[in-house]
Design a protein around this motif. Structure first.
Motif, PDB file in Angstrom:
ATOM      1  N   ILE A  57       0.816  -1.213   0.000  1.00 25.02           N
ATOM      2  CA  ILE A  57       0.000   0.000   0.000  1.00 25.02           C
ATOM      3  C   ILE A  57       0.850   1.264   0.000  1.00 25.02           C
ATOM      4  O   ILE A  57       0.489   2.269  -0.624  1.00 25.02           O
ATOM      5  N   HIS A  58       2.006   1.226   0.632  1.00 22.90           N
ATOM      6  CA  HIS A  58       2.859   2.410   0.678  1.00 22.90           C
ATOM      7  C   HIS A  58       3.440   2.735  -0.709  1.00 22.90           C
ATOM      8  O   HIS A  58       3.539   3.898  -1.085  1.00 22.90           O
ATOM      9  N   ASP A  59       3.803   1.690  -1.475  1.00 21.61           N
ATOM     10  CA  ASP A  59       4.300   1.915  -2.832  1.00 21.61           C
ATOM     11  C   ASP A  59       3.212   2.484  -3.728  1.00 21.61           C
ATOM     12  O   ASP A  59       3.468   3.346  -4.569  1.00 21.61           O
ATOM     13  N   VAL A  60       1.993   2.000  -3.567  1.00 25.97           N
ATOM     14  CA  VAL A  60       0.885   2.479  -4.385  1.00 25.97           C
ATOM     15  C   VAL A  60       0.596   3.940  -4.074  1.00 25.97           C
ATOM     16  O   VAL A  60       0.374   4.753  -4.979  1.00 25.97           O
ATOM     17  N   ILE A  61       0.605   4.304  -2.818  1.00 23.87           N
ATOM     18  CA  ILE A  61       0.325   5.686  -2.426  1.00 23.87           C
ATOM     19  C   ILE A  61       1.386   6.629  -2.987  1.00 23.87           C
ATOM     20  O   ILE A  61       1.074   7.746  -3.403  1.00 23.87           O
TER      21      ILE A  61
END
Length: 73
Positions: A57-61
């Motif tokens: 999720i952090h990479d997507v954000i």
């Protein structure tokens, strides 16, 4: 009186549908065919060959764009 009968009949219908769904879940197993298994393996191999990496999720954000058409500017 008709409203009460309608509500009771809908509740009975919902319970019967739920019982049928539970019975199917317990007694009818799904076994994928050989062609489905091969297609899934081919898709996974293609993803691996294309340098696919699953993002958390952090990479997507970090890479998400919320600016719409102005994102390219």
């Amino acid at each position: 009186m008709n409203t009460i009968i309608a509500i009771i009949s809908l509740a009975v219908l919902a319970l019967v549908g739920w019982c049928v769904a539970e019975w199917k879940n317990k007694h009818m197993d799904y076994q994928p065919t050989e062609t489905e298994t091969k297609a899934e393996e081919a898709a996974l191999d293609a993803a691996r060959n294309a340098d696919f990496s699953e993002k958390n999720i952090h990479d997507v954000i970090e890479t998400i764009s919320t600016k719409g058409f102005a994102a390219g500017d």
